[in-house]
Design a protein around this motif. Structure first.
Motif, PDB file in Angstrom:
ATOM      1  N   THR A  41       0.830  -1.195   0.000  1.00  0.00           N
ATOM      2  CA  THR A  41       0.000   0.000   0.000  1.00  0.00           C
ATOM      3  C   THR A  41       0.867   1.248   0.000  1.00  0.00           C
ATOM      4  O   THR A  41       0.618   2.198  -0.748  1.00  0.00           O
ATOM      5  CB  THR A  41      -0.957   0.013   1.208  1.00  0.00           C
ATOM      6  N   GLU A  42       1.914   1.250   0.819  1.00  0.00           N
ATOM      7  CA  GLU A  42       2.825   2.395   0.851  1.00  0.00           C
ATOM      8  C   GLU A  42       3.495   2.587  -0.511  1.00  0.00           C
ATOM      9  O   GLU A  42       3.567   3.701  -1.028  1.00  0.00           O
ATOM     10  CB  GLU A  42       3.865   2.201   1.950  1.00  0.00           C
ATOM     11  N   ARG A  43       3.958   1.482  -1.107  1.00  0.00           N
ATOM     12  CA  ARG A  43       4.587   1.560  -2.432  1.00  0.00           C
ATOM     13  C   ARG A  43       3.583   1.989  -3.499  1.00  0.00           C
ATOM     14  O   ARG A  43       3.918   2.706  -4.436  1.00  0.00           O
ATOM     15  CB  ARG A  43       5.198   0.214  -2.808  1.00  0.00           C
ATOM     16  N   LEU A  44       2.334   1.543  -3.343  1.00  0.00           N
ATOM     17  CA  LEU A  44       1.290   1.877  -4.303  1.00  0.00           C
ATOM     18  C   LEU A  44       1.063   3.397  -4.348  1.00  0.00           C
ATOM     19  O   LEU A  44       0.995   3.985  -5.429  1.00  0.00           O
ATOM     20  CB  LEU A  44      -0.004   1.153  -3.943  1.00  0.00           C
ATOM     21  N   PHE A  45       0.993   4.027  -3.187  1.00  0.00           N
ATOM     22  CA  PHE A  45       0.795   5.471  -3.166  1.00  0.00           C
ATOM     23  C   PHE A  45       2.024   6.212  -3.696  1.00  0.00           C
ATOM     24  O   PHE A  45       1.895   7.257  -4.334  1.00  0.00           O
ATOM     25  CB  PHE A  45       0.402   5.959  -1.771  1.00  0.00           C
ATOM     26  N   GLU A  46       3.204   5.668  -3.461  1.00  0.00           N
ATOM     27  CA  GLU A  46       4.407   6.253  -4.064  1.00  0.00           C
ATOM     28  C   GLU A  46       4.323   6.158  -5.583  1.00  0.00           C
ATOM     29  O   GLU A  46       4.675   7.094  -6.302  1.00  0.00           O
ATOM     30  CB  GLU A  46       5.658   5.542  -3.559  1.00  0.00           C
ATOM     31  N   TRP A  47       3.879   5.008  -6.067  1.00  0.00           N
ATOM     32  CA  TRP A  47       3.739   4.769  -7.507  1.00  0.00           C
ATOM     33  C   TRP A  47       2.688   5.699  -8.108  1.00  0.00           C
ATOM     34  O   TRP A  47       2.870   6.232  -9.211  1.00  0.00           O
ATOM     35  CB  TRP A  47       3.379   3.308  -7.724  1.00  0.00           C
ATOM     36  N   PHE A  48       1.576   5.912  -7.383  1.00  0.00           N
ATOM     37  CA  PHE A  48       0.532   6.817  -7.859  1.00  0.00           C
ATOM     38  C   PHE A  48       1.059   8.239  -8.010  1.00  0.00           C
ATOM     39  O   PHE A  48       0.633   8.964  -8.893  1.00  0.00           O
ATOM     40  CB  PHE A  48      -0.650   6.870  -6.883  1.00  0.00           C
ATOM     41  N   PRO A  60      -2.436   9.193   1.976  1.00  0.00           N
ATOM     42  CA  PRO A  60      -1.892   9.229   3.338  1.00  0.00           C
ATOM     43  C   PRO A  60      -1.051  10.490   3.553  1.00  0.00           C
ATOM     44  O   PRO A  60      -0.504  11.038   2.589  1.00  0.00           O
ATOM     45  CB  PRO A  60      -1.036   7.976   3.419  1.00  0.00           C
ATOM     46  N   ASP A  61      -0.982  10.922   4.791  1.00  0.00           N
ATOM     47  CA  ASP A  61      -0.136  12.072   5.116  1.00  0.00           C
ATOM     48  C   ASP A  61       1.317  11.691   4.875  1.00  0.00           C
ATOM     49  O   ASP A  61       1.756  10.585   5.173  1.00  0.00           O
ATOM     50  CB  ASP A  61      -0.315  12.489   6.566  1.00  0.00           C
TER      51      ASP A  61
END
Length: 62
Positions: A41-48, A60-61
């Motif tokens: 999930t953390e990597r996914l938001f970085e990817w987004f 996420p903050d």
């Protein structure tokens, strides 16, 4: 495990998972939701990247 509701796509669970697997993620599909581990999930938001206008509240903050 964080999930993203995909109830209307439950008959295409393998296809949906494959879309993310092709980018190195390992999602699961359970009870109408596409699910990711915390680290994915953390990597996914970085990817987004940056959220589109009006959707920052869903990111996420940092």
């Amino acid at each position: 495990m964080p999930g993203y509701d995909q109830g209307n796509e439950r008959d295409r669970a393998e296809f949906l998972c494959s879309l993310f697997e092709s980018h190195g993620f390992q999602p699961g599909f359970s009870r109408d939701a596409l699910q990711f581990s915390r680290s994915d999930t953390e990597r996914l938001f970085e990817w987004f990247g940056e959220p589109p206008p009006g959707f920052a509240y869903k990111w996420p903050d940092t």
